[in-house]
Motif scaffolding. Structure first.
Motif, PDB file in Angstrom:
ATOM      1  N   CYS A 135       0.815  -1.220   0.000  1.00  0.00           N
ATOM      2  CA  CYS A 135       0.000   0.000   0.000  1.00  0.00           C
ATOM      3  C   CYS A 135       0.847   1.269   0.000  1.00  0.00           C
ATOM      4  CB  CYS A 135      -0.947   0.010   1.197  1.00  0.00           C
ATOM      5  SG  CYS A 135      -0.148   0.361   2.768  1.00  0.00           S
TER       6      CYS A 135
ATOM      7  N   ASN B  74      -9.728   8.687  -4.543  1.00  0.00           N
ATOM      8  CA  ASN B  74      -9.768   8.908  -5.984  1.00  0.00           C
ATOM      9  C   ASN B  74     -11.030   9.686  -6.336  1.00  0.00           C
ATOM     10  OD1 ASN B  74     -11.930   7.056  -6.176  1.00  0.00           O
ATOM     11  ND2 ASN B  74     -10.590   5.343  -6.703  1.00  0.00           N
TER      12      ASN B  74
ATOM     13  N   GLU C 164     -13.792   8.883  -7.915  1.00  0.00           N
ATOM     14  CA  GLU C 164     -15.060   8.206  -7.624  1.00  0.00           C
ATOM     15  C   GLU C 164     -15.372   8.216  -6.132  1.00  0.00           C
ATOM     16  OE1 GLU C 164     -17.224   3.820  -8.227  1.00  0.00           O
ATOM     17  OE2 GLU C 164     -15.184   4.172  -8.957  1.00  0.00           O
ATOM     18  N   GLU C 165     -14.368   7.954  -5.298  1.00  0.00           N
ATOM     19  CA  GLU C 165     -14.567   7.965  -3.843  1.00  0.00           C
ATOM     20  C   GLU C 165     -14.929   9.360  -3.351  1.00  0.00           C
ATOM     21  OE1 GLU C 165     -11.335   4.378  -3.010  1.00  0.00           O
ATOM     22  OE2 GLU C 165     -10.724   6.482  -2.986  1.00  0.00           O
TER      23      GLU C 165
ATOM     24  N   THR D 280     -19.141   5.404   3.988  1.00  0.00           N
ATOM     25  CA  THR D 280     -18.529   4.090   3.837  1.00  0.00           C
ATOM     26  C   THR D 280     -18.001   3.626   5.182  1.00  0.00           C
ATOM     27  OG1 THR D 280     -16.902   2.839   2.554  1.00  0.00           O
ATOM     28  CG2 THR D 280     -16.237   5.014   3.293  1.00  0.00           C
TER      29      THR D 280
ATOM     30  N   ARG E 111      -3.596   3.258   0.473  1.00  0.00           N
ATOM     31  CA  ARG E 111      -4.178   2.913  -0.816  1.00  0.00           C
ATOM     32  C   ARG E 111      -3.419   1.750  -1.438  1.00  0.00           C
ATOM     33  NH1 ARG E 111      -8.018   6.075  -2.481  1.00  0.00           N
ATOM     34  NH2 ARG E 111      -8.047   4.915  -4.441  1.00  0.00           N
ATOM     35  N   ASP E 112      -4.177   0.821  -2.006  1.00  0.00           N
ATOM     36  CA  ASP E 112      -3.608  -0.291  -2.755  1.00  0.00           C
ATOM     37  C   ASP E 112      -4.142  -0.180  -4.183  1.00  0.00           C
ATOM     38  OD1 ASP E 112      -2.527  -2.591  -3.710  1.00  0.00           O
ATOM     39  OD2 ASP E 112      -3.462  -3.934  -2.253  1.00  0.00           O
TER      40      ASP E 112
ATOM     41  N   GLU F  19      -6.029   1.379  -6.931  1.00  0.00           N
ATOM     42  CA  GLU F  19      -7.111   2.350  -7.050  1.00  0.00           C
ATOM     43  C   GLU F  19      -8.070   2.316  -5.863  1.00  0.00           C
ATOM     44  OE1 GLU F  19      -7.872   4.787  -9.458  1.00  0.00           O
ATOM     45  OE2 GLU F  19      -5.750   4.380  -9.764  1.00  0.00           O
ATOM     46  N   LYS F  20      -7.729   1.620  -4.807  1.00  0.00           N
ATOM     47  CA  LYS F  20      -8.668   1.415  -3.719  1.00  0.00           C
ATOM     48  C   LYS F  20      -8.128   1.916  -2.379  1.00  0.00           C
ATOM     49  CE  LYS F  20     -11.427  -2.234  -1.518  1.00  0.00           C
ATOM     50  NZ  LYS F  20     -11.682  -3.700  -1.465  1.00  0.00           N
ATOM     51  N   LEU F  21      -8.986   2.631  -1.634  1.00  0.00           N
ATOM     52  CA  LEU F  21      -8.680   2.981  -0.256  1.00  0.00           C
ATOM     53  C   LEU F  21      -8.906   1.732   0.596  1.00  0.00           C
ATOM     54  CD1 LEU F  21      -8.101   5.213   1.936  1.00  0.00           C
ATOM     55  CD2 LEU F  21     -10.591   5.453   2.118  1.00  0.00           C
ATOM     56  N   VAL F  22      -7.841   1.202   1.188  1.00  0.00           N
ATOM     57  CA  VAL F  22      -7.966  -0.073   1.901  1.00  0.00           C
ATOM     58  C   VAL F  22      -7.999   0.088   3.420  1.00  0.00           C
ATOM     59  CG1 VAL F  22      -6.977  -1.483   0.069  1.00  0.00           C
ATOM     60  CG2 VAL F  22      -5.449  -0.418   1.760  1.00  0.00           C
TER      61      VAL F  22
END
Length: 202
Positions: free
Chosen positions: A60, A96, A98-99, A109, A175-176, A178-181
């Motif tokens: 990440c 990103n 979208e988020e 979320t 972040r990994d 494109e995703k907030l993990v």
């Protein structure tokens, strides 16, 4: 002329909304002494946090989003939330497009949050994360107050970590691709006397 000029809050695209908040941050810092960039961005994660996060998310990207001095309302059981003003964030890169858009549209979320319990050390707790906007229907964008807010699970975290008014915390995001993990809330080894000082988020 700024692209956002003359637009209402709901007409801004995500990039314009970010720029409005960055400009508010610049205006707020005018007249305040500059702090070295290294004071913000070269802060390392504590080793125990680093170890746990690397174990769970080995690839990440780690981003420091904010340093914040906890206020009385932040640690109030009645309020039951941690409020982070968007124009006091150090970066918006932890989300990103979208988020960012989902949060602006009221789609909260649940995120796993790393924190340090007094009795159990670094642990992970699920917390609700959403965006709150004040005055968005009656004021121009530059006068709308937007915040990112942690709610569900916050009171338990305050109790477990022994947080109190004046404590300084860091908010990190991971972040990994494109995703907030995940995220982390890290208490610094110092506090600020809010009753006798005028301080702000860095």
């Amino acid at each position: 002329m700024a692209q956002s000029e003359g637009k209402r809050w709901g007409e801004l695209n995500n990039s314009e909304w970010v720029q409005v908040n960055l400009e508010k941050k610049r205006r707020k810092k005018r007249g305040q002494p500059d702090e070295p960039v290294s004071e913000i961005f070269n802060l390392p994660l504590p080793p125990d946090f680093e170890a746990e996060i690397n174990k769970k998310f080995p690839a990440c990207e780690k981003l420091l989003c904010m340093r914040k001095i906890l206020t009385e309302s932040d640690v109030s059981k009645k309020q039951a939330r941690l409020n982070m003003l968007c124009h006091e964030l150090e970066t918006f890169r932890f989300l990103n497009d979208e988020e960012t858009g989902d949060l602006r549209q009221g789609k909260g979320t649940e995120v796993p949050v790393m924190h340090k319990s007094i009795t159990r050390g670094v642990k992970e707790s699920p917390m609700s994360f959403f965006q709150r906007d004040v005055r968005k229907d009656s004021h121009p964008p530059e006068r709308v107050s937007s915040s990112y807010v942690f709610t569900k699970g916050w009171n338990s975290l305050v109790s477990e970590d022994g947080l109190k008014k004046g404590d300084v915390i860091q908010c990190w995001a991971f972040r990994d691709g494109e995703k907030l993990v995940g995220m982390a809330l890290v208490k610094e080894d110092r506090s600020v006397n809010l009753a006798s000082s005028h301080h702000h988020a860095w």
